[in-house]
Design an enzyme around this catalytic site. Structure first.
Site, PDB file in Angstrom:
ATOM      1  N   THR A   1       0.723  -1.133   0.377  1.00  0.00           N
ATOM      2  CA  THR A   1      -0.237   0.216  -0.217  1.00  0.00           C
ATOM      3  C   THR A   1       0.766   1.031   0.556  1.00  0.00           C
ATOM      4  O   THR A   1       1.971   1.108  -0.071  1.00  0.00           O
ATOM      5  CB  THR A   1      -0.887  -0.077   1.219  1.00  0.00           C
TER       6      THR A   1
ATOM      7  N   ARG B   1     -14.258  -7.534  -0.897  1.00  0.00           N
ATOM      8  CA  ARG B   1     -12.643  -7.569   0.525  1.00  0.00           C
ATOM      9  C   ARG B   1     -12.653  -6.233   0.254  1.00  0.00           C
ATOM     10  O   ARG B   1     -11.733  -5.515  -0.212  1.00  0.00           O
ATOM     11  CB  ARG B   1     -11.955  -8.497   0.602  1.00  0.00           C
TER      12      ARG B   1
HETATM   13  N1  ASP Z   1      -3.130  -2.204   4.584  1.00  0.00           N
HETATM   14  C1  ASP Z   1      -3.724  -2.989   3.233  1.00  0.00           C
HETATM   15  C2  ASP Z   1      -4.858  -4.325   3.375  1.00  0.00           C
HETATM   16  O1  ASP Z   1      -5.403  -5.121   3.932  1.00  0.00           O
HETATM   17  C3  ASP Z   1      -2.360  -3.900   2.459  1.00  0.00           C
HETATM   18  C4  ASP Z   1      -1.311  -3.875   3.039  1.00  0.00           C
HETATM   19  O2  ASP Z   1      -1.126  -2.556   3.246  1.00  0.00           O
HETATM   20  O3  ASP Z   1      -0.456  -4.581   2.420  1.00  0.00           O
HETATM   21  O4  ASP Z   1      -5.477  -3.586   2.145  1.00  0.00           O
END
Ligand code: ASP
Length: 338
Positions: A183, A211
């Site tokens: 992210t 999701r």
């Molecule tokens: N936090 C993000 C999510 O759960 C993914 C990530 O940052 O790895 O969609």
């Protein structure tokens, strides 16, 4: 008064999308020339959203279990006390811009799925049929091939098998851990102490269609209070949804905590609340990592993580330029693979 400062996840000082600036550099340059901090951080993350080299964000992000890239993003403007997010948005390369349009043009705080896409279309965004890059499509095809070879048809059992295959692909080095989860969060404070933030992602790789992670949820993957500061996250989103970690961090800073201590408090909360055996490793510790990028209105900042590791870093840009720094970790153990 603070000096302008920008903090982001480490990919904020890695990708340039063929240009000459990284996310944090672009955002800092804009702050220094007087741009609004929200404009600055969004221009910064746009570089990473558009760069197919980062397969965790925007165009070329790793898709869901159906092979569809579904994007989540939100942004918050501290001084104006405005915020908005979009979730499970398909077809728009830079979901952060759709979140900002929602923030500017409506009083809604969150739009999801087909409704988010209809809003984007009405707001003038180009809707593309497929946001996969050749690489993200090829990785999804490999994941699907391995899953189909197991012959599991029950959708719930397929989810668990799909998770294990993702772990295998990580262990084999086919997927970069920073992209399986992955992210970008970017927060900035200008010389007037005005603070804004944005988080944008393609979310968890091969996720169940629909999701939604923490990234578009105000208080989970991002929280900004114009009087206090900002906190955003990358990593295990479900933990942030459960603990509303970004909100907790800003509230800890409101009670006087330094950004680092506020972040460690949220990490300790996550550790204490992770009791589901499916989320624990053999030692009984969380089997995932999670990171926070935190800044207060005085420009004091911290990057913190549950576990340490050579790839567990954050990005900063000040008047001295952009740099990568190691996160302070709650636990003195190496980060797990996922
Ligand atoms: N936090 C993000 C999510 O759960 C993914 C990530 O940052 O790895 O969609």
């Amino acid at each position: 008064m603070p000096k302008p400062v920008v903090i982001a996840s480490a990919n904020g000082h890695r990708f340039r999308n063929g240009g000459d600036a990284t996310c944090v550099e672009r955002a800092w340059q804009m702050l220094a020339s007087g741009a609004d901090p929200l404009e600055a951080v969004i221009a910064g993350v746009n570089i990473v959203e558009l760069d197919p080299g980062d397969s965790s964000v925007g165009y070329g992000g790793l898709p869901n279990a159906d092979g569809v890239v579904q994007l989540d993003a939100c942004c918050m403007h501290g001084p104006r006390k405005r915020a908005a997010g979009v979730a499970a948005l398909e077809g728009v390369r830079r979901p952060s811009l759709v979140a900002r349009a929602l923030l500017e043009e409506t009083n809604h705080r969150l739009l999801a799925g087909a409704g988010a896409q209809a809003f984007a279309r009405a707001a003038g965004f180009a809707i593309e049929p497929d946001l996969n890059s050749d690489r993200s499509r090829a990785l999804w095809q490999e994941w699907t091939r391995r899953l189909d070879a197991l012959g599991v048809s029950d959708p719930i059992a397929r989810t668990h098998a799909g998770y294990r295959i993702g772990q295998q692909m990580l262990a084999e080095g086919l997927i970069d851990i920073n992209h399986y989860y992955g992210t970008i969060n970017c927060n900035a404070v200008n010389a007037r102490g005005e603070v804004c933030g944005v988080t944008t992602t393609s979310g968890l790789s091969w996720k169940l269609p629909g999701r939604v992670g923490d990234s578009p949820i105000l208080g989970a993957g991002l929280y900004v209070d114009g009087d206090i500061g900002a906190a955003g996250s990358t990593g295990h989103g479900e933990s942030n949804l459960y603990n509303l970690s970004a909100f907790l961090i800003v509230e800890e800073m409101r009670r006087g905590a330094h950004p680092k201590d506020a972040g460690l408090t949220a990490l300790a909360r996550i550790r204490a609340n992770t009791v589901d055996p499916a989320l624990l490793d053999a030692r009984g510790l969380p089997a995932f990592n999670v990171n926070f990028y935190i800044v207060n209105t005085r420009g004091e900042l911290a990057g913190v993580s549950l576990y340490r590791g050579s790839n567990v870093n954050y990005a900063v840009c000040t008047e001295h330029g952009g740099e990568i720094r190691p996160c302070e970790s709650l636990l003195d153990d190496p980060a797990p693979l996922a």
